[in-house]
Design an enzyme around this catalytic site. Structure first.
Site, PDB file in Angstrom:
ATOM      1  N   ARG A  34       0.872  -1.182   0.000  1.00 21.15           N
ATOM      2  CA  ARG A  34       0.000   0.000   0.000  1.00 21.15           C
ATOM      3  C   ARG A  34       0.899   1.218   0.000  1.00 21.15           C
ATOM      4  O   ARG A  34       1.560   1.548   0.976  1.00 21.15           O
ATOM      5  CB  ARG A  34      -0.892  -0.007   1.241  1.00 21.15           C
ATOM      6  CG  ARG A  34      -1.791   1.213   1.364  1.00 21.15           C
ATOM      7  CD  ARG A  34      -2.840   1.235   0.302  1.00 21.15           C
ATOM      8  NE  ARG A  34      -3.853   2.267   0.581  1.00 21.15           N
ATOM      9  CZ  ARG A  34      -4.432   3.017  -0.327  1.00 21.15           C
ATOM     10  NH1 ARG A  34      -4.102   2.848  -1.612  1.00 21.15           N
ATOM     11  NH2 ARG A  34      -5.355   3.896  -0.004  1.00 21.15           N
ATOM     12  N   GLY A  35       0.966   1.920  -1.165  1.00 17.87           N
ATOM     13  CA  GLY A  35       1.947   2.975  -1.360  1.00 17.87           C
ATOM     14  C   GLY A  35       1.868   4.106  -0.365  1.00 17.87           C
ATOM     15  O   GLY A  35       2.883   4.605   0.124  1.00 17.87           O
ATOM     16  N   GLU A  36       0.660   4.502  -0.038  1.00 12.83           N
ATOM     17  CA  GLU A  36       0.515   5.656   0.847  1.00 12.83           C
ATOM     18  C   GLU A  36       1.104   5.394   2.218  1.00 12.83           C
ATOM     19  O   GLU A  36       1.504   6.330   2.911  1.00 12.83           O
ATOM     20  CB  GLU A  36      -0.971   6.014   0.982  1.00 12.83           C
ATOM     21  CG  GLU A  36      -1.597   6.487  -0.322  1.00 12.83           C
ATOM     22  CD  GLU A  36      -3.091   6.775  -0.153  1.00 12.83           C
ATOM     23  OE1 GLU A  36      -3.585   6.627   0.991  1.00 12.83           O
ATOM     24  OE2 GLU A  36      -3.741   7.122  -1.153  1.00 12.83           O
ATOM     25  N   THR A  38       3.606   2.729   3.075  1.00 17.62           N
ATOM     26  CA  THR A  38       4.966   2.180   3.255  1.00 17.62           C
ATOM     27  C   THR A  38       5.944   2.533   2.149  1.00 17.62           C
ATOM     28  O   THR A  38       7.110   2.169   2.222  1.00 17.62           O
ATOM     29  CB  THR A  38       4.903   0.639   3.360  1.00 17.62           C
ATOM     30  OG1 THR A  38       4.445   0.098   2.122  1.00 17.62           O
ATOM     31  CG2 THR A  38       3.981   0.203   4.490  1.00 17.62           C
ATOM     32  N   GLY A  66       2.324   5.797 -19.733  1.00 17.69           N
ATOM     33  CA  GLY A  66       1.615   5.494 -20.967  1.00 17.69           C
ATOM     34  C   GLY A  66       1.108   4.074 -20.994  1.00 17.69           C
ATOM     35  O   GLY A  66       0.172   3.763 -21.706  1.00 17.69           O
ATOM     36  N   GLU A 100      -3.965  -7.206  -7.150  1.00 15.77           N
ATOM     37  CA  GLU A 100      -2.615  -7.783  -7.211  1.00 15.77           C
ATOM     38  C   GLU A 100      -2.560  -9.096  -6.445  1.00 15.77           C
ATOM     39  O   GLU A 100      -1.980 -10.081  -6.896  1.00 15.77           O
ATOM     40  CB  GLU A 100      -1.591  -6.814  -6.595  1.00 15.77           C
ATOM     41  CG  GLU A 100      -1.230  -5.622  -7.443  1.00 15.77           C
ATOM     42  CD  GLU A 100      -0.266  -4.684  -6.735  1.00 15.77           C
ATOM     43  OE1 GLU A 100      -0.085  -3.563  -7.233  1.00 15.77           O
ATOM     44  OE2 GLU A 100       0.290  -5.076  -5.687  1.00 15.77           O
TER      45      GLU A 100
END
Length: 943
Positions: A34-36, A38, A66, A100
Site C-alpha cells: 500500500r503505497g501511501e 509504506t 503510458g 494484485e
C-alpha cells in the site's frame, strides 16, 4: 522464518513447476504494498536492500508512463519468481492491492510462484479474519465492489495462512529487512533457472564440484582448452551465488579487452563501479581497492592470459576479506599457479561425455534432445566423434547443419575431413597465437609427427633440433594444447586439426612450400614432381596408402632444412614403395630422425651428419654398412635397424667410443647379427638394449664394468647361456629371455645384482624376469636364496611358462614381493608349501601342468588362479583361503576332481563365490570345467 500463523496451508514446493511459466522470469521479486503507507518507509528500505544484494526487484514506480497500469502490474507479477506482500493497516482499502493479491495467488497455483507475506505493524490474525481496523477498511471497499468481496476475502485468508514475517517479533526494521532478504536469497537459489538451457547440458555435476572447491578456496582457477565451456560454467556459478555477496562483478573476455588501448583501465573501472555499486567512483585506484577489501565480494575474471592482467584487478588474495571469492578462467594453467593457494584449487574443465555431447548437439541441430529416426543417427555420431565433447564445436556444427537434408550433411562432413570449420578454428587458434616462435615449432612438430609418441623420445628429438624441449612442452601443457598421459604426448583431435590447418595455410596450393607434410596425396605430389623446397622441415608418409614411387636421386636436394623423414608402412607387409637407385645433394644434412621402411640402399646417404642424428630406423631395409657411416657420431641417441636382413658386419670396437650419449640401442630382427662388441656394455647412458629376434646371436660379450642398462631384450635369440658377469648390470630392472630355445640355465650370479638408488632414493633392482619357452629344466636354488640387500628381492614378475621344469625350489616363498607367477606347461608334480609366504601374489598361472597332483594352501591376496587342464590334480585345499577368496579361478578338464568335490570346496570357502560353468556337468561327466568369479556373490552352477 517467523511464522505468521500457527497453521499454514501447504504450498507447491517443486522448483521444476516454476519452469513451466511460459514467460521468462524477468524479475526475482515483485513487491505488493500500500503505497501511501509504506512506499517512503519500510518498502523503500526493503527495495534498497534487495537491490544491493543484486536481486532484480519490481516496484510499481518503475512503470513506464503510458502503459495501462493494471495490465503492466499483472505482467510484472507473472514475470516474477517470488512475490512479497507487505500487509499494512490500509492494504485492504486499495482495490489495486487486492487485485494484485488475486493475481499473485493465481500465479502461485499455476506456476508454483513463491509467496512471502510480511505483516508490517498489523496482526496476521487481523488479516486472516479481516477484523479490527484492517477489517473495517476491507468492509468499506467491499461495499463498493460486492461482486469481488468474497474472492478478496478468501485471498486474504489464504495469504495470511502462509508462512511469513511478523514485524512485531523483531527488535527493529533493519533486522526484519535482513531476515526477509536472507529468506528470499535462500528461496531463489532453489528455483533460479539457468540463463541458457542449451548451454547447460552436463553442467550440474560440475557446478556442484566447483561450489565444493569454492567453499574452501579464496581463489579458484578454471582451466581448459578453448571452447570447452569455462566461461559458461563460471557464469552459471556467478549467477547462482552472486547474491550471497555484498558486491559482485563478472569481467568477460579479459584477454581480448586488454589488447585494446586503455582496455585494462576500462575493465578495472567497471569492476569498481559494479562491486562498489557506485557509478561515480573517484579515479583513485588505491582508495577503491581499500574499499573493495572491506566488502565480501565475488569477482570473476574470464579468459585471463597473464600475471599482470590478474594483478590489475585483484592485487593479491590477502587484499580481500576471507569470505570473498575470486574465480579465474584461462587456457594457461601456469597463470593460475601464481595465484591459487594450492594446485587442487585449479579445476580442469573436461570435455562432455558422449551422451551429453549428443544431447547438446541435437538441441542445436534438431531442436530436440535426440536425433530423429530418419537416418540422422549415424550422421550425428560422426559429428559427435569429430567434436570430441567440445561444447563450442557441438553448438557451431549443430547450428550449421540445422534444417539441412541428409545429402547436405554428408557433403558437410566430407568437407570437414579436408577443411576445418573456421569458426571453431578461430577460437582454438587463440592459444596458438599466444605462443612464442619456438613453442609454435614444437607444437607443430607434435601435431604433424608425434601425437601419441613417447615424451622422452620427443624431447630428445626436439633438443637435437636446437629447441629447449622441456620448458616448451611444459608451457604447451599449461596452455591446454597438449596432454601428457602414460608418458606419451597427445592432444584433442580438434587441436591437432587446428595445427595442421595452420601448416596447410602456409601454402594452400603448393604443398612443397609448407614446413611439414603428412598427407599422402600432398607428399606424392612433392616427391613425384620434385617440388620440395627449403621450407620443408619434415615428411611423414604411410607407404601402405600409396602405389610405388620412383624418386629422383636429387629429390631431397632442395629440402636443405629437412629435420624429420619418416617413410613407414602401417601394414608392415615388407614392401618398400619409395624406390631410388642412389641419393645425391645436401638434403640430409639437417636430418635428426630417419625412418625408411624397406630402405633400398646398402648404406646411409653420404651427406648425412651422424653427429646430429637422434634415431635411425631401417625396418626390412637393405642396409649393409650402417656402422661405418656413424662411427664418428657423438650425439646419436637411438639406433634402430630392425629386420635388416642383409646386415652382416658386426659393430667394431671403435663404434662404442663415439656413441658416448647412446640411450637406446634397438637392433631387433637383425637376422644376420652374430656378435656384439664388448664395449657395448660400457656405454654410460645406454638404458635399453633390444636384440629381439636376432636369431643368429649366440653369445653376449663379458661385462667388464658396471653398466646402466635398465631393460634388456634377448628374446628369440640363439643365446645358450648368460655371462656370469651379468651381475655387473646393477641397474637392470627387466630381463626378457622368452623363446631363447637354447638357453638351458640361468647363472647363479643373477642373485648378486646390487640395488642402486634412483633419483628419488628408491632402490632399483631386477623386478621382471621372463624365461618363457626356454630350455631351462630347473630353477637354481641360488636364484631365490636371498638376503636383505642383494639379488632378486624386488622381483615382481616371474615368467617360467613352457620350460619343462620338473621341480620348483622349496624356498620359492622368499620372493616376498612377487605379484605374478607364470608356471604353465611345466612338468613339476607339486608346488612348495612356502608359496603361502608370497603375501603379495595376485596371479598364479598353472594351466596345462598335467603332472601337478595337488595345490598347497595359497596366499590370501591371490585374485586369479588359472589351473585348467591340470589333468592329474587330485586335491585342492588351496582353494580355501584364510581371509578372502579370489575373484577369478579356472579349473578346466581336471580329470581327478569330480563335481561333488568342487561343491565341497565351494561350501568350505566361507565366502560366497559365483561359479560360471564353461561346459555343462552332464556333458563333461567326470571332466570338471568351471570358472569361479566374484567372491561377493552367491555361487550358482549352470546346468
Amino acid at each position: 522464518m517467523a511464522s505468521s500463523s500457527s497453521s499454514s496451508s501447504s504450498r507447491p514446493s517443486s522448483s521444476l513447476s516454476l519452469m513451466n511459466n511460459p514467460r521468462n522470469n524477468k524479475y526475482d521479486v515483485f513487491l505488493s504494498f500500500r503505497g501511501e503507507e509504506t512506499r517512503d518507509s519500510f518498502t523503500s528500505h526493503l527495495y534498497s536492500a534487495l537491490c544491493q544484494t543484486n536481486i532484480e526487484t519490481f516496484i510499481d514506480d518503475q512503470l513506464v508512463r503510458g502503459n495501462e497500469i493494471s495490465q503492466s502490474l499483472l505482467d510484472a507479477i507473472e514475470a516474477s519468481s517470488i512475490s512479497v506482500i507487505v500487509f499494512s493497516e490500509g492494504y485492504a482499502s486499495s482495490r489495486w492491492c487486492l487485485d494484485e493479491l488475486l493475481k499473485i495467488l493465481d500465479c502461485r497455483k499455476e506456476y508454483a510462484q513463491i509467496v512471502i507475506p510480511v505483516f508490517y505493524r498489523v496482526d496476521p490474525s487481523h488479516v486472516r479474519k479481516q477484523i479490527e481496523s484492517f477489517g473495517v477498511s476491507f468492509s468499506k471497499l467491499g461495499e463498493r465492489f460486492p461482486d469481488k468481496k468474497q474472492r478478496w476475502s478468501s485471498a486474504l485468508t489464504e495469504a495470511a495462512n502462509l508462512s511469513g514475517f511478523d514485524s512485531h517479533v523483531f527488535r527493529n526494521e533493519s533486522e526484519l529487512i535482513k531476515t526477509v532478504v536472507d529468506e528470499i536469497l535462500e528461496r531463489l537459489l532453489k528455483v533460479a533457472p539457468f540463463d541458457n538451457k542449451n548451454q547447460l547440458v552436463g553442467v550440474e555435476s560440475r557446478v556442484e564440484e566447483i561450489e565444493s572447491l569454492l567453499a574452501a578456496a579464496p581463489i579458484l582457477g578454471i582451466w581448459g582448452i578453448g571452447g570447452v565451456g569455462k566461461t559458461t560454467i563460471s557464469r552459471v556459478i556467478f549467477n547462482k551465488i552472486s547474491r550471497n555477496f555484498e558486491g559482485s562483478c563478472f569481467l568477460q573476455n579479459v584477454r581480448e579487452e586488454s589488447q585494446s588501448p586503455g582496455g585494462l583501465a576500462r575493465l578495472r573501472q567497471k569492476l569498481f563501479n559494479e562491486v562498489l555499486k557506485d557509478v561515480n567512483v573517484i579515479p583513485d585506484i588505491d582508495f577503491n581497492f581499500r574499499r573493495l577489501s572491506r566488502r565480501k565480494v565475488l569477482i570473476v575474471l574470464d579468459d585471463v592470459t597473464s600475471f599482470s592482467q590478474i594483478k590489475s584487478f585483484i592485487r593479491g588474495s590477502d587484499r580481500f576479506l576471507p569470505e570473498s571469492r575470486i574465480i579465474l578462467t584461462t587456457r594457461d594453467q601456469q597463470v593460475l599457479k601464481n595465484w591459487v593457494v594450492k594446485e587442487s584449487d585449479i579445476y580442469e574443465m573436461k570435455e562432455l561425455e558422449h551422451d551429453h555431447a549428443l544431447e547438446l548437439f541435437s538441441r542445436h541441430a534438431f531442436k530436440q534432445n535426440r536425433p530423429p529416426e530418419a537416418g540422422y543417427e549415424e550422421l550425428s555420431e560422426i559429428v559427435i566423434n569429430y567434436a570430441r565433447g567440445v561444447p563450442l564445436a557441438l553448438e557451431i556444427l549443430g547450428c550449421y547443419l540445422f534444417g539441412r537434408e541428409k545429402e547436405v550433411w554428408e557433403s558437410a562432413i566430407n568437407k570437414l575431413k579436408r577443411i576445418p570449420n573456421m569458426e571453431i578454428q578461430n577460437v582454438l587458434k587463440v592459444s596458438f597465437d599466444d605462443l612464442d616462435d619456438e613453442e609454435k615449432d614444437i607444437f607443430l612438430d607434435i601435431v604433424c609427427f608425434f601425437k601419441g609418441k613417447d615424451k622422452d623420445f620427443i624431447i630428445n628429438f626436439l633438443n637435437a633440433c636446437g629447441f629447449d624441449a622441456q620448458i616448451g612442452i611444459s608451457d604447451l601443457v599449461n596452455k591446454s594444447l597438449i596432454v601428457i598421459r602414460d608418458n606419451g604426448i597427445t592432444m584433442h583431435d580438434l587441436l591437432q586439426e587446428m595445427g595442421r590447418e595452420i601448416v596447410r595455410q602456409e601454402s594452400v596450393k603448393n604443398p612443397g612450400e609448407r614446413s611439414r607434410l603428412w598427407h599422402h596425396e600432398d607428399i606424392i605430389e612433392v616427391l613425384t614432381f620434385n617440388t620440395g623446397t627449403k621450407k620443408v622441415e619434415g615428411i611423414c608418409l604411410d607407404m601402405s596408402r600409396i602405389k610405388e614411387i620412383h624418386l629422383h636421386p636429387d629429390t631431397f636436394t632442395k629440402m636443405c632444412k629437412l629435420r624429420f623423414l619418416k617413410f613407414y608402412n602401417s601394414k608392415d607387409d615388407g614392401e618398400n614403395k619409395c624406390k631410388v637407385s642412389y641419393l645425391v645433394g645436401p638434403g640430409f644434412a639437417e636430418v635428426r630422425y630417419l625412418h625408411w621402411y624397406g630402405y633400398p640402399l646398402k648404406s646411409l646417404p653420404t651427406n648425412i651428419h651422424p653427429e646430429k642424428l637422434v634415431s635411425i630406423e631401417m625396418p626390412h631395409g637393405n642396409i649393409q654398412q650402417l656402422w661405418d657411416s656413424v662411427q664418428h657420431n657423438g650425439k646419436l641417441k637411438q639406433i634402430i635397424s630392425r629386420a635388416s636382413n642383409f646386415f652382416t658386419k658386426s659393430p667394431n670396437h671403435s663404434l662404442t667410443l663415439h656413441l658416448d650419449k647412446l640411450v637406446n640401442l634397438n637392433l631387433n630382427n637383425c637376422k644376420s647379427l652374430r656378435i656384439l662388441p664388448a664395449g657395448i656394455f660400457r656405454l654410460e647412458f645406454l638404458k635399453e638394449l633390444d636384440l629381439w629376434g636376432c636369431s643368429k646371436l649366440k653369445t653376449l660379450p663379458e661385462i667388464s664394468s658396471a653398466g646402466n642398462i635398465e631393460v634388456m631384450y634377448l628374446n628369440g635369440t640363439a643365446i645358450e647361456e648368460l655371462p656370469s658377469s651379468i651381475e655387473c648390470l646393477s641397474g637392470l630392472s627387466a630381463l626378457y629371455l622368452d623363446h631363447c630355445k637354447r638357453l638351458k640355465s640361468l647363472p647363479s650370479s643373477l642373485c648378486n645384482l646390487k640395488s642402486l638408488p634412483d633419483e628419488l632414493g628408491n632402490l632399483e633392482a631386477l623386478n621382471s624376469l621372463n624365461a618363457e619357452g626356454t630350455a631351462i629344466r630347473e630353477v637354481p636354488l641360488s636364484i631365490v636364496c636371498l638376503n636383505n640387500f642383494d639379488g632378486l628381492q624386488n622381483l615382481t614378475s616371474l615368467y617360467l611358462t613352457d620350460c619343462g621344469i620338473t621341480e620348483l625350489p622349496e624356498n620359492l616363498g622368499q620372493l616376498s614381493l612377487l605379484l605374478e607367477l607364470y608356471l604353465e606347461k611345466n612338468n613339476f608334480e607339486r608346488i612348495p608349501e612356502s608359496i603361502i609366504h608370497l603375501s603379495k601374489l595376485a596371479y598364479l598361472k598353472l594351466s596345462y601342468c598335467e603332472r601337478l597332483q595337488s595345490l598347497p594352501k595359497l596366499p590370501c591376496n591371490l585374485s586369479e588362479l588359472d589351473a585348467h587342464h591340470c589333468t592329474a590334480l587330485e586335491s585342492s585345499p588351496g582353494l580355501v583361503f584364510p581371509s578372502r577368496d579370489p575373484q577369478y579361478f579356472e579349473l578346466r578338464n581336471n580329470l581327478k576332481l569330480d563335481r561333488n568335490e568342487i561343491r565341497e570346496i565351494l561350501e568350505d570357502a566361507q565366502q560366497e563365490i559365483q561359479v560360471m560353468a564353461i561346459a555343462r556337468w552332464k556333458q563333461l561327466q567326470e571332466k570338471v570345467c568351471c570358472v569361479f568369479y566374484d567372491p561377493f556373490n552367491l555361487y550358482n552352477v549352470i546346468e
